[in-house]
Each structure stands twice: as structure tokens, then as C-alpha cells.
Design a protein around this motif. Sequence first.
Motif, PDB file in Angstrom:
ATOM      1  N   TYR A   5       8.787  27.656 -18.075  1.00 47.02           N
ATOM      2  CA  TYR A   5       7.334  27.743 -18.089  1.00 47.02           C
ATOM      3  C   TYR A   5       6.660  26.450 -18.546  1.00 47.02           C
ATOM      4  CZ  TYR A   5       8.571  32.702 -17.908  1.00 47.02           C
ATOM      5  OH  TYR A   5       9.110  33.916 -17.559  1.00 47.02           O
ATOM      6  N   THR A   6       7.422  25.390 -18.660  1.00 54.32           N
ATOM      7  CA  THR A   6       6.842  24.113 -19.074  1.00 54.32           C
ATOM      8  C   THR A   6       5.724  23.704 -18.113  1.00 54.32           C
ATOM      9  OG1 THR A   6       8.939  23.386 -20.024  1.00 54.32           O
ATOM     10  CG2 THR A   6       7.315  21.686 -19.503  1.00 54.32           C
ATOM     11  N   GLY A   7       4.606  23.350 -18.674  1.00 52.74           N
ATOM     12  CA  GLY A   7       3.477  22.935 -17.840  1.00 52.74           C
ATOM     13  C   GLY A   7       2.392  23.976 -17.722  1.00 52.74           C
ATOM     14  N   ILE A   8       2.691  25.231 -18.095  1.00 52.84           N
ATOM     15  CA  ILE A   8       1.661  26.272 -18.086  1.00 52.84           C
ATOM     16  C   ILE A   8       0.887  26.179 -19.397  1.00 52.84           C
ATOM     17  CG2 ILE A   8       1.181  28.734 -17.988  1.00 52.84           C
ATOM     18  CD1 ILE A   8       3.745  29.133 -16.441  1.00 52.84           C
ATOM     19  N   CYS A   9      -0.429  26.083 -19.298  1.00 47.21           N
ATOM     20  CA  CYS A   9      -1.277  25.936 -20.479  1.00 47.21           C
ATOM     21  C   CYS A   9      -2.351  27.014 -20.501  1.00 47.21           C
ATOM     22  CB  CYS A   9      -1.949  24.568 -20.501  1.00 47.21           C
ATOM     23  SG  CYS A   9      -0.802  23.176 -20.549  1.00 47.21           S
TER      24      CYS A   9
ATOM     25  N   MET B 169       8.545  33.061  -9.322  1.00 48.44           N
ATOM     26  CA  MET B 169       8.632  33.160  -7.873  1.00 48.44           C
ATOM     27  C   MET B 169       8.761  31.790  -7.205  1.00 48.44           C
ATOM     28  SD  MET B 169       5.926  36.237  -7.001  1.00 48.44           S
ATOM     29  CE  MET B 169       6.361  36.246  -5.243  1.00 48.44           C
ATOM     30  N   GLY B 170       8.649  30.724  -7.990  1.00 46.94           N
ATOM     31  CA  GLY B 170       8.880  29.397  -7.440  1.00 46.94           C
ATOM     32  C   GLY B 170       7.665  28.513  -7.306  1.00 46.94           C
ATOM     33  N   LEU B 171       6.492  28.962  -7.808  1.00 47.95           N
ATOM     34  CA  LEU B 171       5.327  28.089  -7.744  1.00 47.95           C
ATOM     35  C   LEU B 171       5.487  26.947  -8.728  1.00 47.95           C
ATOM     36  CD1 LEU B 171       4.112  30.655  -6.346  1.00 47.95           C
ATOM     37  CD2 LEU B 171       1.923  29.910  -7.250  1.00 47.95           C
ATOM     38  N   LEU B 172       5.099  25.756  -8.295  1.00 52.64           N
ATOM     39  CA  LEU B 172       5.167  24.607  -9.174  1.00 52.64           C
ATOM     40  C   LEU B 172       4.105  24.755 -10.247  1.00 52.64           C
ATOM     41  CD1 LEU B 172       5.677  21.790  -6.516  1.00 52.64           C
ATOM     42  CD2 LEU B 172       7.392  23.068  -7.798  1.00 52.64           C
ATOM     43  N   ASN B 173       4.507  24.679 -11.503  1.00 50.50           N
ATOM     44  CA  ASN B 173       3.589  25.025 -12.590  1.00 50.50           C
ATOM     45  C   ASN B 173       3.114  23.830 -13.399  1.00 50.50           C
ATOM     46  OD1 ASN B 173       5.890  24.405 -13.969  1.00 50.50           O
ATOM     47  ND2 ASN B 173       6.297  26.472 -14.702  1.00 50.50           N
ATOM     48  N   SER B 174       3.204  22.620 -12.822  1.00 43.87           N
ATOM     49  CA  SER B 174       2.773  21.447 -13.565  1.00 43.87           C
ATOM     50  C   SER B 174       1.268  21.427 -13.781  1.00 43.87           C
ATOM     51  CB  SER B 174       3.196  20.170 -12.832  1.00 43.87           C
ATOM     52  OG  SER B 174       2.628  20.136 -11.540  1.00 43.87           O
ATOM     53  N   ASN B 175       0.541  22.236 -13.017  1.00 44.65           N
ATOM     54  CA  ASN B 175      -0.908  22.285 -13.188  1.00 44.65           C
ATOM     55  C   ASN B 175      -1.388  23.724 -13.098  1.00 44.65           C
ATOM     56  OD1 ASN B 175      -3.517  21.473 -13.578  1.00 44.65           O
ATOM     57  ND2 ASN B 175      -3.791  20.559 -11.560  1.00 44.65           N
ATOM     58  N   MET B 176      -0.749  24.606 -13.859  1.00 43.81           N
ATOM     59  CA  MET B 176      -1.144  26.008 -13.959  1.00 43.81           C
ATOM     60  C   MET B 176      -1.891  26.219 -15.274  1.00 43.81           C
ATOM     61  SD  MET B 176       1.724  28.719 -12.741  1.00 43.81           S
ATOM     62  CE  MET B 176       2.423  28.741 -11.102  1.00 43.81           C
ATOM     63  N   VAL B 177      -3.083  26.769 -15.177  1.00 47.43           N
ATOM     64  CA  VAL B 177      -3.916  26.980 -16.358  1.00 47.43           C
ATOM     65  C   VAL B 177      -4.386  28.429 -16.386  1.00 47.43           C
ATOM     66  CG1 VAL B 177      -6.110  26.394 -17.451  1.00 47.43           C
ATOM     67  CG2 VAL B 177      -4.707  24.596 -16.436  1.00 47.43           C
ATOM     68  N   GLY B 178      -4.317  29.028 -17.561  1.00 45.54           N
ATOM     69  CA  GLY B 178      -4.885  30.355 -17.768  1.00 45.54           C
ATOM     70  C   GLY B 178      -5.994  30.273 -18.790  1.00 45.54           C
TER      71      GLY B 178
END
Length: 233
Positions: free
Chosen positions: A111-115, A79-88
Motif C-alpha cells: 500500500y505504499t503511496g496511498i495517502c 487488484m493491480g491499480l498503480l497506487n503512487s498517486n492514490m488519495v483518500g
Amino acid sequence: MPPRVSVLGTKKHWDSVYAQEHLNYRNNSKDLGECWYSDSDAEEKIGQFVLDHFKRGKTGGLCDLGTGNGHLLLTLSKMGLLNSNMVGIDYSQDSVSFATDLVNSSSDDQYTGICFYRSNFLLLNDQFLNKSSARFGLIIDKGTLDAIYLSTTKYEDGKRSGIQIYPARVASMMKPAGILLVTSCNFTAKELIKTVTKDGIFKYWTQLHYPVFEFGGFKGSAVNTIAFRLIDR
């Protein structure tokens, strides 16, 4: 509300669910696992909320509590959220392994940056919890508080339930004035607000809107998503 006992509140159940989903994915790369509350378009509503309230989708760090198969974070990224600091995070290693595989096997760098990390954030000695003090501007919970409510596990010398300690644990990972967005099908909106705000750590901010049904003179939604703001202390 008195606690209920359910297999949905056990780690053994979720280990089994995500181990099977991972196996299904390996056999069919189009099978990405179950998407909770898809009938209510909850993930799309959550994504739009974030885009509406955070400039250019920059959240100051986003954590998905109980990420499961990671579907929510993948949707938010699309959806366009910046994922450089997305953590699950999830307490099931099978969940973390599956979600990580989904990201790593993607044909592009979307999905680069999702950890993803294994974590039971309700435990005081949890490694992720202790390394994540004041780390996130937005924490999203889609169904995890529901599962905690269904668990019989006790914490802090076996005296407190997960529901009781949930607000404090979540708050410890949040930046000042951070936002907690909780989606639930077990709690009414009123019950959810009471559960999260009872300790004076969070305050109600706003809520997302879903179709309303009426039964026996009562009106309500099958799913509730409430946004809370961390109280400045």
C-alpha cells in the motif's frame, strides 16, 4: 428529491463509527471495518471498470471522496491499480487516522503511496480543496453523495445544500476530461444522473451493471454506479 434528515448525514455519527472501527482493529488486526455495498461486489466492479478504462491502471491521479476506513483504495491496490498517486479524503479525523493506520501497519509495501487527508471538500476554504486544483484524472465516490444528501448542513452563506454545490467542488479538483464515478444506494440511476449533470459541469458517460430486481411493476438495482465525464470548458 426533497432532502431527508438522518444521523447518517452528521459528522458526529461518522466520527463515532470510525473511532469504534479503529478500536476494533487495534484489538483484532483482522477486523478492517465495514465494506459498503459488499453484497453487490461494488468495489470489485469499480476496480474492474478502472482497469478496463485506464491503461495499466494509470488514472492520472485518483481521489476517493469520503474514504471512510480506506477499504476501497486497499481493494483497488490489491487488484493491480498503480497506487503512487492514490488519495483518500474524509471530513472525519477518526476516519483518516484509521485508514492511515491500516496502510502503515501493513506487513509489506503493497500500500505504499496511498495517502489519506482530512478534508471537507464542500467548504470553499478547505485546505485540501484549495491545494488540489485540476489534480485528479479520476474521482471515486462510494456512498459519500448519499451521506451529503442526508445532511442538513448549508454552505455559501447558509443558502445552498451540499447536493447543490457538489458538482462544482468535485470538478475543481479534476483534470480536463476527468472521470467521476459515483456509487449510490439512495438515488435511482435517473435521479443520480440528474443530480450530477444539472449544472452542465458533468455529462453522463456510462454505468456499471448490477443485478436487477422487479417490484410492483418497476425494475431497478439496489446499488447504482454511474460514470460521468467533466465537460471541457
